[in-house]
Design an enzyme around this catalytic site. Structure first.
Site, PDB file in Angstrom:
ATOM      1  N   ARG A  25      26.640  40.733  -9.297  1.00 38.50           N
ATOM      2  CA  ARG A  25      27.606  41.959  -9.818  1.00 38.50           C
ATOM      3  C   ARG A  25      28.985  41.851  -9.604  1.00 38.50           C
ATOM      4  O   ARG A  25      29.390  41.372  -8.473  1.00 38.50           O
ATOM      5  CB  ARG A  25      26.844  43.153  -9.441  1.00 38.50           C
ATOM      6  CG  ARG A  25      25.338  43.450  -9.806  1.00 38.50           C
ATOM      7  CD  ARG A  25      24.842  44.670  -9.141  1.00 38.50           C
ATOM      8  NE  ARG A  25      23.545  45.063  -9.370  1.00 38.50           N
ATOM      9  CZ  ARG A  25      22.457  44.585  -8.632  1.00 38.50           C
ATOM     10  NH1 ARG A  25      22.641  44.030  -7.486  1.00 38.50           N
ATOM     11  NH2 ARG A  25      21.311  44.831  -9.132  1.00 38.50           N
ATOM     12  N   LYS A  58      23.406  46.670  -4.489  1.00 35.95           N
ATOM     13  CA  LYS A  58      22.865  47.927  -5.297  1.00 35.95           C
ATOM     14  C   LYS A  58      21.347  48.416  -4.494  1.00 35.95           C
ATOM     15  O   LYS A  58      20.425  47.540  -4.029  1.00 35.95           O
ATOM     16  CB  LYS A  58      22.451  47.635  -6.640  1.00 35.95           C
ATOM     17  CG  LYS A  58      21.969  48.937  -7.297  1.00 35.95           C
ATOM     18  CD  LYS A  58      21.890  48.568  -8.560  1.00 35.95           C
ATOM     19  CE  LYS A  58      21.839  49.869  -9.624  1.00 35.95           C
ATOM     20  NZ  LYS A  58      21.433  49.292 -11.160  1.00 35.95           N
ATOM     21  N   HIS A 104      29.288  41.871 -16.585  1.00 36.87           N
ATOM     22  CA  HIS A 104      27.856  41.665 -16.309  1.00 36.87           C
ATOM     23  C   HIS A 104      27.227  40.784 -17.519  1.00 36.87           C
ATOM     24  O   HIS A 104      26.033  40.324 -16.978  1.00 36.87           O
ATOM     25  CB  HIS A 104      27.445  43.306 -16.538  1.00 36.87           C
ATOM     26  CG  HIS A 104      26.169  43.706 -15.747  1.00 36.87           C
ATOM     27  ND1 HIS A 104      26.246  43.761 -14.247  1.00 36.87           N
ATOM     28  CD2 HIS A 104      25.087  44.111 -16.068  1.00 36.87           C
ATOM     29  CE1 HIS A 104      25.262  44.216 -13.778  1.00 36.87           C
ATOM     30  NE2 HIS A 104      24.247  44.217 -14.803  1.00 36.87           N
ATOM     31  N   ARG A 121      26.453  37.749 -15.388  1.00 30.23           N
ATOM     32  CA  ARG A 121      25.443  38.073 -14.624  1.00 30.23           C
ATOM     33  C   ARG A 121      24.042  37.766 -15.512  1.00 30.23           C
ATOM     34  O   ARG A 121      22.967  37.123 -15.246  1.00 30.23           O
ATOM     35  CB  ARG A 121      25.404  39.109 -13.935  1.00 30.23           C
ATOM     36  CG  ARG A 121      23.982  39.671 -13.075  1.00 30.23           C
ATOM     37  CD  ARG A 121      24.333  40.929 -12.448  1.00 30.23           C
ATOM     38  NE  ARG A 121      23.120  41.599 -12.200  1.00 30.23           N
ATOM     39  CZ  ARG A 121      22.439  41.581 -10.839  1.00 30.23           C
ATOM     40  NH1 ARG A 121      22.860  40.602 -10.233  1.00 30.23           N
ATOM     41  NH2 ARG A 121      21.243  42.186 -10.849  1.00 30.23           N
ATOM     42  N   HIS A 158      16.836  42.825  -8.377  1.00 30.88           N
ATOM     43  CA  HIS A 158      16.053  43.791  -8.893  1.00 30.88           C
ATOM     44  C   HIS A 158      14.976  44.286  -8.234  1.00 30.88           C
ATOM     45  O   HIS A 158      14.237  43.738  -7.575  1.00 30.88           O
ATOM     46  CB  HIS A 158      15.519  43.145 -10.365  1.00 30.88           C
ATOM     47  CG  HIS A 158      16.680  43.050 -11.216  1.00 30.88           C
ATOM     48  ND1 HIS A 158      16.200  42.078 -12.442  1.00 30.88           N
ATOM     49  CD2 HIS A 158      17.810  43.358 -11.460  1.00 30.88           C
ATOM     50  CE1 HIS A 158      17.512  42.049 -13.194  1.00 30.88           C
ATOM     51  NE2 HIS A 158      18.393  42.907 -12.403  1.00 30.88           N
ATOM     52  N   TYR A 175      15.045  39.703 -19.762  1.00 30.68           N
ATOM     53  CA  TYR A 175      15.807  38.505 -20.265  1.00 30.68           C
ATOM     54  C   TYR A 175      14.792  37.785 -21.020  1.00 30.68           C
ATOM     55  O   TYR A 175      15.096  36.994 -21.610  1.00 30.68           O
ATOM     56  CB  TYR A 175      15.985  37.836 -18.963  1.00 30.68           C
ATOM     57  CG  TYR A 175      17.087  38.778 -18.339  1.00 30.68           C
ATOM     58  CD1 TYR A 175      18.374  39.017 -18.942  1.00 30.68           C
ATOM     59  CD2 TYR A 175      17.060  39.269 -16.939  1.00 30.68           C
ATOM     60  CE1 TYR A 175      19.303  39.818 -18.284  1.00 30.68           C
ATOM     61  CE2 TYR A 175      17.763  40.064 -16.228  1.00 30.68           C
ATOM     62  CZ  TYR A 175      19.107  40.226 -16.892  1.00 30.68           C
ATOM     63  OH  TYR A 175      19.975  41.017 -16.386  1.00 30.68           O
TER      64      TYR A 175
END
Length: 311
Positions: free
Chosen positions: A130, A155, A260, A263, A286, A295
């Site tokens: 990120r 995150k 982003h 990424r 994640h 994705y």
């Protein structure tokens, strides 16, 4: 608001979360005529959330963010949990597929960048970082021997490791050399330390002026921290975002995106190469594999080997 900030500091909330929650709490108080939150409750919270959805037309994530801030206020600061606030108008959460670029398109974007901006954009695409994680990289986070990057306090305040692209090694070694040169200069002109997490500067007083803790991408000039101490922070994410957006416009892409997007492109490239989705999930950091599965809808082919009846 001082109590709100103090409670969040005790619970180790990130500065960005603290800033966001304080914004929504102030907004809630002003919306109801500057009444004290202790004199309000579920009905007022419901009215505020409906105002955001109906009058302000905010996104579903934004409405949930405001709700989380108010739940925190009542549960942890005022010690009077909201309980069931009843049904209210929810903002719609549309399903959106992320914008991704092909490898050639990413290279065209990178060709428009130079210096540290080129290195940072390369890491976002080559390592799946990120933008804020890239800005926060320190010298100690780079392992050239094992070719991995350690992302610290990402995150959700979680650490993880990800890939270090071999093509980025010379540029990162150059960034480390620059960081060490800047440190030597600061040591001879006032000993300005870098910012450190939590109370680490008290536990290790010399950590802020040690080479391992230096930012790979520091700000252009020192600033003041919360205590009024002069420190060197990392580069601000907005500067990187602006540079990448300009590079994408200069590359004349049919689908211009943002940091982003690089990424997202990292994830789709790995999946198209046959990388296991669980591995991609770990590299991206994640929490749930369902987030990573989005994705698979972007690839356009290779849906678990399924082929169209028309071939």
């Amino acid at each position: 608001m001082d109590r709100v900030k103090a409670t969040m500091r005790v619970k180790r909330y990130s500065p960005r979360t603290m800033k966001t929650y304080c914004y929504w709490i102030r907004y809630f108080i002003r919306f109801h005529g500057v009444r004290h939150p202790a004199d309000m409750g579920g009905p007022e919270v419901k009215a505020f959330l409906e105002h955001l959805a109906v009058q302000r037309h905010v996104a579903a994530a934004t409405q949930n963010q405001a709700l989380n801030a108010l739940v925190f206020l009542y549960r942890h600061v005022l010690d009077q949990p909201l309980g069931d606030i009843g049904e209210f108008s929810h903002a719609k959460r549309p399903r959106r597929l992320p914008v991704v670029l092909s490898h050639d398109e990413v290279i065209r974007v990178l060709d428009q960048l130079s210096g540290s901006m080129h290195v940072m954009a390369s890491l976002m695409y080559g390592s799946g970082l990120r933008v804020l994680e890239t800005c926060r990289l320190r010298v100690r986070d780079i392992d050239f021997e094992r070719q991995i990057i350690t992302v610290r306090a990402g995150k959700g305040d979680k650490d993880r490791t990800t890939l270090l692209p071999a093509t980025c090694i010379p540029a990162l070694q150059h960034q480390i050399a620059i960081a060490e040169q800047q440190l030597d200069y600061r040591l001879h002109h006032g000993q300005v330390p870098v910012t450190l997490p939590h109370a680490l500067d008290r536990k290790y007083p010399n950590a802020g002026i040690s080479s391992a803790w230096q930012w790979l991408f520091p700000a252009s000039r020192p600033s003041f921290d919360e205590t009024g101490k002069v420190v060197l922070h990392h580069i601000h994410p907005s500067a990187v975002q602006k540079a990448v957006r300009q590079a994408m416009r200069a590359a004349s892409l049919p689908r211009p995106g943002s940091c982003h997007t690089l990424r997202h492109s990292f994830a789709t490239q790995l999946l198209s190469q046959g990388t296991d989705i669980r591995t991609v999930q770990e590299l991206l950091g994640h929490k749930s594999v369902e987030t990573t599965q989005i994705y698979t809808h972007v690839l356009g082919k290779g849906f678990a080997g399924v082929r169209s009846p028309l071939g």
